[in-house]
Motif scaffolding. Sequence first.
Motif: not given
Length: 162
Positions: A131-132, A134-136, A138-139, A141-142
């Motif tokens: 969870a730590t 994942a945002p890195i 997804t940011t 990839w987005n």
Amino acid sequence: MAVRRREAALRALRDHDAAATERHYGVPAGGFADLLVMQGMPRELAEELEGEHDEGMSAAMLALYRSAVPNLHADWGTQLPARMPAPGLVLSPNGHPFNEAEQTEEMAAKVGAQLAVLEGLGHSWMVTHPATVAPILTTFWNAQAEQQAEHHERSAVPSMEQ
């Protein structure tokens, strides 16, 4: 040099050599499970992995290190192209005993990749802290998806100069 150091460290774990394990990892370790727990892995999973860590696993890990093409540990990126053909993201868990920040930064810069330092995380970050991280991911990839969409938009608009 780095490959030899990793090989010696793996042998220390395989042979349950406490003195060598302490020398290579910087902490006293009663076994492989203790080392994994120190790096943040849940004890139950670490003990399960320790039960599976034998000479065959060590040999497989060493073969993987030795066979990586390009072998980043042999000459740390000398075989890599000046820039990679696609955007990249290098994840650098600075809590890993083998993490060498300067070399990681140098490699990321050489290939034109973004660098994300995973503060305090170790080898098993994907198990212990998904969870730590994942945002890195997804940011990144987005951002790539947005850039690709903008590129397609620009190339799809007919020129008004004709």
